[in-house]
Write a protein that holds these residues in place. Structure first.
Motif, mmCIF file in Angstrom:
data_model
loop_
_atom_site.group_PDB
_atom_site.id
_atom_site.type_symbol
_atom_site.label_atom_id
_atom_site.label_comp_id
_atom_site.label_asym_id
_atom_site.label_seq_id
_atom_site.Cartn_x
_atom_site.Cartn_y
_atom_site.Cartn_z
ATOM 1 N N ALA A 71 0.828 -1.209 0.000
ATOM 2 C CA ALA A 71 0.000 0.000 0.000
ATOM 3 C C ALA A 71 0.860 1.256 0.000
ATOM 4 O O ALA A 71 1.951 1.291 0.583
ATOM 5 N N LEU A 72 0.351 2.297 -0.655
ATOM 6 C CA LEU A 72 0.973 3.614 -0.629
ATOM 7 C C LEU A 72 0.201 4.521 0.322
ATOM 8 O O LEU A 72 -1.034 4.470 0.377
ATOM 9 N N ASP A 73 0.912 5.338 1.058
ATOM 10 C CA ASP A 73 0.249 6.334 1.893
ATOM 11 C C ASP A 73 -0.573 7.266 1.009
ATOM 12 O O ASP A 73 -0.113 7.710 -0.045
ATOM 13 N N GLY A 74 -1.784 7.537 1.430
ATOM 14 C CA GLY A 74 -2.646 8.417 0.660
ATOM 15 C C GLY A 74 -3.449 7.704 -0.409
ATOM 16 O O GLY A 74 -4.172 8.345 -1.174
ATOM 17 N N GLY A 75 -3.329 6.372 -0.465
ATOM 18 C CA GLY A 75 -4.111 5.596 -1.425
ATOM 19 C C GLY A 75 -3.279 5.068 -2.565
ATOM 20 O O GLY A 75 -2.263 5.633 -2.954
ATOM 21 N N GLY A 76 -3.725 3.944 -3.086
ATOM 22 C CA GLY A 76 -3.012 3.304 -4.180
ATOM 23 C C GLY A 76 -2.041 2.260 -3.684
ATOM 24 O O GLY A 76 -2.019 1.893 -2.503
ATOM 25 N N TRP A 77 -1.216 1.771 -4.587
ATOM 26 C CA TRP A 77 -0.291 0.689 -4.245
ATOM 27 C C TRP A 77 0.879 0.656 -5.211
ATOM 28 O O TRP A 77 0.881 1.322 -6.250
ATOM 29 N N VAL A 78 1.882 -0.141 -4.840
ATOM 30 C CA VAL A 78 3.010 -0.426 -5.712
ATOM 31 C C VAL A 78 3.088 -1.939 -5.864
ATOM 32 O O VAL A 78 2.920 -2.675 -4.889
ATOM 33 N N ARG A 79 3.317 -2.414 -7.091
ATOM 34 C CA ARG A 79 3.268 -3.850 -7.392
ATOM 35 C C ARG A 79 4.488 -4.252 -8.226
ATOM 36 O O ARG A 79 4.796 -3.621 -9.234
#
Length: 368
Positions: free
Chosen positions: A166-174
């Motif tokens: 998860a990324l802070d503030g929403g979203g993600w890294v994959r």
């Protein structure tokens, strides 16, 4: 057409044909080398994004798609296909499971059709598929220095293939499979309204802007097909690398499974995906769908055609299984040759004999 990206306002940005994202920033070949050797940030915000929350989402998607998904862990990703009843590929999905939602990104312009299909298959299940492209955008960080850039930007660094954080503030890294000759890839899903700011943070941390043309060149080198470009209405998973990356051969029934299983057991799909080297003499590159010819006979079709910084003009092509590795091929008048690394896999004698017998049984040439 996708909403034009704010990164198109950056110095040197030249848009792709539909005007949605930068094709390059003035030096496509240099940008390819940056992806191969450094860390390039690619704007892929033209991809459609769907969100699928709901308690039944994983078992539901498991029943519809080619991948084993019912036990997909939180923080894990995968690739999957949606097939026609006859086993032809209709959608290629890249998934990320995080905090109660399965995120899906697909080829630009295909999200609405996929959502329509998913809505039709909901029945009474607790799932809420939604097309959320207007709210979310995809970036890709490519190259051996990508992890260092993420760390310098204070972002999490996923380690395992398809791992999602998860990324802070929403979203993600994959983490995604590498492209080119092993260039690491991570995708970042970010709020669309923050696309420019998130990109700036990565550029300050050491990434270099690179257009999708550079990404496409390394994707072609890695033999990773794109739906609708490297495939046609007849393509089945067995003809592409998706059989290993997006299909679980041991899972239960899904639409189109019979074709996949039958062709896998027989061991000889009608066509195979290969890398073609073209002579590169023509100024215009062949368009996707241009026939591959052996003499005057059509024996395949090209998909993606690119100018690669090391390989020259290369293309992904679906060609008939009968085409020999040393065949003297042409594409739109240009001489073409199959890359030697794309020789068909040789079966051991036992497996080959067993599959020959299966073919004989199915054709009625020996007693049952």
């Amino acid at each position: 057409m996708s909403t034009p990206s704010p990164l198109l306002s950056r110095p040197g940005a030249v848009p792709v044909e539909d005007g949605s994202v930068p094709a390059h920033y003035g030096s496509p070949l240099r940008e390819q080398r940056e992806l191969a050797e450094g860390a390039g940030l690619v704007d892929r915000s033209d991809r459609d994004v769907l969100g699928v929350p709901g308690a039944d989402r994983l078992t539901w998607l498991h029943s519809l798609l080619t991948q084993h998904l019912e036990q997909l862990d939180d923080g894990a990703g995968a690739e999957a296909l949606e097939l026609s009843p006859n086993g032809h590929v209709e959608h290629h999905l890249v998934l990320a499971e995080l905090a109660g939602t399965t995120w899906v990104d697909v080829e630009p312009g295909t999200g609405a059709a996929l959502q329509t299909y998913l809505e039709r298959m909901r029945f009474m299940l607790r799932v809420e598929p939604a097309l959320v492209t207007d709210g979310w955008a995809l970036l890709s960080l490519v190259g051996p220095r990508g992890d260092a850039v993420l760390a310098a930007a204070g972002l999490p660094v996923p380690a395992a293939p398809y791992a999602v954080l998860a990324l802070d503030g929403g979203g993600w890294v994959r983490r995604m499979p590498p492209i080119g000759d092993g260039a690491p890839v991570v995708d970042l899903l970010v709020p669309r309204g923050e696309l420019a700011a998130r990109a700036d943070a990565l550029l300050v941390a050491g990434a270099v802007p690179a257009g999708v043309d550079a990404y496409e060149a390394l994707r072609v080198e890695a033999r990773r097909p794109r739906l609708g470009v490297d495939t046609d209405h007849r393509t089945i998973p067995n003809e592409t690398g998706w059989l290993t990356s997006a299909v679980h051969l041991a899972k239960g029934c899904y639409r189109g499974q019979e074709t996949v299983a039958r062709v896998h057991n027989l061991g000889r799909p009608p066509r195979r995906l290969v890398l073609l080297h073209l002579d590169g003499l023509a100024e215009q590159l062949p368009e996707a769908g241009t026939p591959v010819q052996l003499g005057t006979r059509d024996v395949g079709r090209v998909g993606s055609v690119v100018r690669h910084h090391e390989l020259g003009v290369v293309a992904l092509a679906l060609v008939k299984q009968s085409v020999a590795m040393d065949a003297e091929l042409t594409v739109a008048g240009a001489r073409a040759a199959i890359d030697p690394d794309d020789a068909p896999v040789t079966l051991d004698d036992t497996v080959a004999a067993a599959r020959d017998r299966v073919r004989a049984v199915r054709s009625g040439t020996i007693p049952r």
